[in-house]
Scaffold this motif. Structure first.
Motif, PDB file in Angstrom:
ATOM      1  N   GLY A 115       0.829  -1.205   0.000  1.00 11.72           N
ATOM      2  CA  GLY A 115       0.000   0.000   0.000  1.00 11.72           C
ATOM      3  C   GLY A 115       0.859   1.248   0.000  1.00 11.72           C
ATOM      4  N   VAL A 116       0.964   1.905   1.147  1.00 10.95           N
ATOM      5  CA  VAL A 116       1.815   3.086   1.297  1.00 10.95           C
ATOM      6  C   VAL A 116       2.929   2.743   2.279  1.00 10.95           C
ATOM      7  N   VAL A 117       4.152   2.851   1.808  1.00  4.66           N
ATOM      8  CA  VAL A 117       5.330   2.525   2.616  1.00  4.66           C
ATOM      9  C   VAL A 117       5.972   3.828   3.078  1.00  4.66           C
ATOM     10  N   GLY A 118       6.174   3.966   4.366  1.00  3.61           N
ATOM     11  CA  GLY A 118       6.889   5.106   4.912  1.00  3.61           C
ATOM     12  C   GLY A 118       8.317   4.705   5.239  1.00  3.61           C
ATOM     13  N   ILE A 119       9.283   5.514   4.816  1.00  6.38           N
ATOM     14  CA  ILE A 119      10.694   5.197   5.055  1.00  6.38           C
ATOM     15  C   ILE A 119      11.355   6.397   5.718  1.00  6.38           C
ATOM     16  N   VAL A 143       6.276   7.299   1.061  1.00  7.67           N
ATOM     17  CA  VAL A 143       6.480   8.589   1.712  1.00  7.67           C
ATOM     18  C   VAL A 143       7.848   8.527   2.381  1.00  7.67           C
ATOM     19  N   LEU A 144       8.768   9.353   1.908  1.00  9.51           N
ATOM     20  CA  LEU A 144      10.144   9.346   2.390  1.00  9.51           C
ATOM     21  C   LEU A 144      10.361  10.493   3.364  1.00  9.51           C
ATOM     22  N   ARG A 145      11.163  10.204   4.398  1.00  6.06           N
ATOM     23  CA  ARG A 145      11.587  11.279   5.288  1.00  6.06           C
ATOM     24  C   ARG A 145      13.083  11.095   5.514  1.00  6.06           C
ATOM     25  N   GLY A 146      13.879  11.819   4.716  1.00  8.61           N
ATOM     26  CA  GLY A 146      15.320  11.730   4.827  1.00  8.61           C
ATOM     27  C   GLY A 146      15.838  12.627   5.942  1.00  8.61           C
ATOM     28  N   GLY A 147      17.117  12.481   6.240  1.00  7.70           N
ATOM     29  CA  GLY A 147      17.728  13.296   7.280  1.00  7.70           C
ATOM     30  C   GLY A 147      18.000  14.707   6.802  1.00  7.70           C
ATOM     31  N   MET A 179       9.884  17.353   3.566  1.00 10.97           N
ATOM     32  CA  MET A 179      11.003  18.281   3.580  1.00 10.97           C
ATOM     33  C   MET A 179      11.178  18.976   4.929  1.00 10.97           C
ATOM     34  N   ASP A 180      10.177  18.889   5.793  1.00  8.78           N
ATOM     35  CA  ASP A 180      10.279  19.509   7.115  1.00  8.78           C
ATOM     36  C   ASP A 180      11.372  18.794   7.918  1.00  8.78           C
ATOM     37  N   PRO A 181      12.465  19.498   8.273  1.00 13.38           N
ATOM     38  CA  PRO A 181      13.564  18.846   8.988  1.00 13.38           C
ATOM     39  C   PRO A 181      13.316  18.679  10.481  1.00 13.38           C
ATOM     40  N   ASP A 182      12.214  19.228  10.970  1.00 12.31           N
ATOM     41  CA  ASP A 182      11.954  19.164  12.403  1.00 12.31           C
ATOM     42  C   ASP A 182      11.616  17.746  12.837  1.00 12.31           C
ATOM     43  N   VAL A 186       8.906  13.356  12.016  1.00 11.74           N
ATOM     44  CA  VAL A 186       9.135  11.930  12.256  1.00 11.74           C
ATOM     45  C   VAL A 186       8.101  11.405  13.239  1.00 11.74           C
ATOM     46  N   ASP A 187       7.906  12.126  14.334  1.00 10.45           N
ATOM     47  CA  ASP A 187       6.940  11.698  15.344  1.00 10.45           C
ATOM     48  C   ASP A 187       5.550  11.536  14.734  1.00 10.45           C
ATOM     49  N   GLU A 188       5.211  12.422  13.814  1.00  9.98           N
ATOM     50  CA  GLU A 188       3.894  12.354  13.182  1.00  9.98           C
ATOM     51  C   GLU A 188       3.769  11.120  12.304  1.00  9.98           C
TER      52      GLU A 188
END
Length: 415
Positions: A115-119, A143-147, A179-182, A186-188
């Motif tokens: 389905g939707v993979v978050g990384i 949905v990617l969240r890089g450093g 793109m939000d680096p805060d 991640v917590d969300e």
């Protein structure tokens, strides 16, 4: 609406289209993405330079800067990874099992997208491309969240990939990056049940444990790599030395590099001083037990916590052991179930090591540096799972699928 929720909703909506695309349509998109990376190499490298300079200004370690750095060779490897993924069989729709029940029901078990993979990942921008290729090939939105260290690099890479997707059948909305680096973003993501179907963390032990302990979304754990190489008494010296040097020096910043070298006392007495010199000449700091330091006085004393540390750097623990039993016990106590190696010509010792060591990848006479989706023939990898449910080891295309039972009847009812 937050950026995380907005982009997750767009990704979720895109799965309706993704699930109906043919393998040919998905492959065409991957090849367009690969070509776009090659065309835009200069702009990607320019964006990467901004991240590297920022890292240097903040005093980032050389090993982390290595993970972050992009050059033409690495971008070519990223593009080649997409092409290899396109060449691989599409697991979606594969029939895994068929059952015909006595009442006439026909049950077929098939692979379907998750389905939707978050990384959630740290400094390595190549993960952005690997994850995109593997997820899209298997019909998953991502949905990617890089450093924050790779913010400019990831932003440019996604712009390039989005431009390619707009010329394909895959909706660009299927590939999202936060793109939000805060830290709050991640917590969300950790609590985004209903929008994200699974989370995959990639990075150091701290990141992984934060995700595992706090997520309500299901997690595939990719563990830290405290990897060992055990040189047995019967090891061929030249082979053992080459494997040990490669496992540590070839690229120490990655999770499949060796952090602890275990050496049989008989081998150590003959060859450890010369091997240590090779490590030292390669700028590796050695930390040893008392026996190792007696043979190589230049070694620092290893602290208790060193045996459990993933350095990702030019630092190596060295321990002399009496034999296979002591090596196995050390790995049981300090290993992270990632990658472990024995170098030996004793077939019985090799069999026992391969059987007894509890790790995702176990090697006989080969460097642990091969624990990698590209090297395993998967084109790329979404991560290296050290857990035992659903997926283990380098995770390629099949690991990004779930199963569905299709049941065909002719009016059967249950009595």
């Amino acid at each position: 609406m937050s950026e995380v929720i907005e982009k997750a909703k767009l990704a979720k909506h895109a799965t309706r289209i993704l699930g109906n695309l043919t393998t040919e349509q998905k492959n065409e998109a991957l090849l367009l993405m690969a070509d776009a990376l090659m065309t835009e190499q200069a702009s990607i490298i320019q964006a990467n330079r901004l991240d590297l300079q920022s890292g240097r200004d903040k005093g980032t370690s050389s090993s982390l800067l290595d993970r972050l750095a992009l050059d033409e060779k690495r971008i070519e490897a990223m593009a080649e990874g997409l092409r290899q993924i396109a060449d691989l069989p599409d697991p979606v729709g594969d029939q895994l099992e068929e059952i015909t029940r006595p009442n006439g029901l026909k049950i077929k078990k098939i692979r379907v997208p998750i389905g939707v993979v978050g990384i959630i990942y740290e400094a390595r921008p190549n993960v952005t491309v690997d994850a995109a290729g593997l997820c899209l090939k298997t019909g998953n939105a991502v949905v990617l969240r890089g450093g924050s260290a790779a913010l400019h690099s990831n932003e440019r890479i996604i712009e390039v990939l989005h431009a390619a997707l707009r010329r394909s059948s895959i909706p660009a909305e299927a590939l999202q990056i936060i793109m939000d680096p805060d830290r709050s973003s991640v917590d969300e993501m950790l609590k985004l049940n209903g929008l994200l179907d699974v989370l995959i963390p990639r990075g150091g032990a701290s990141l992984i444990q934060t995700v595992v302990k706090n997520a309500t979304v299901p997690v595939i754990e990719t563990g830290a790599g405290v990897c060992h190489t055990f040189i047995d008494e019967t090891a061929i010296p030249e082979m053992a030395i080459q494997i040990a040097i490669n496992a540590k020096v070839q690229r120490p910043s990655v999770c499949n590099s060796m952090e602890t070298l275990l050496v049989h006392e008989a081998f150590a007495a003959k060859y450890l001083p010369a091997l240590a010199e090779l490590f030292i000449s390669a700028s590796v700091e050695l930390r040893g037990d008392e026996y190792s330091r007696a043979l190589v006085p230049a070694m620092k004393q290893a602290a208790a916590e060193d045996w459990d540390t993933e350095y990702g750097d030019y630092i190596l623990n060295v321990k002399v052991v009496q034999g296979l039993d002591e090596a196995l016990e050390h790995i049981r106590r300090h290993g992270t179930m990632h990658s472990e190696c024995i170098v030996t010509e004793n077939a019985a010792h090799a069999r026992r090591f391969m059987q007894d060591v509890d790790a995702a990848a176990v090697y006989h006479n080969a460097s642990t540096r091969f624990t990698d989706g590209f090297e395993f023939g998967f084109g790329a990898e979404i991560g290296i799972s050290t857990q035992k449910l659903h997926a283990r080891g380098p995770m390629g295309l099949p690991a990004l699928t779930s199963m569905k039972y299709r049941v065909y009847g002719s009016g059967q009812i249950r009595e």
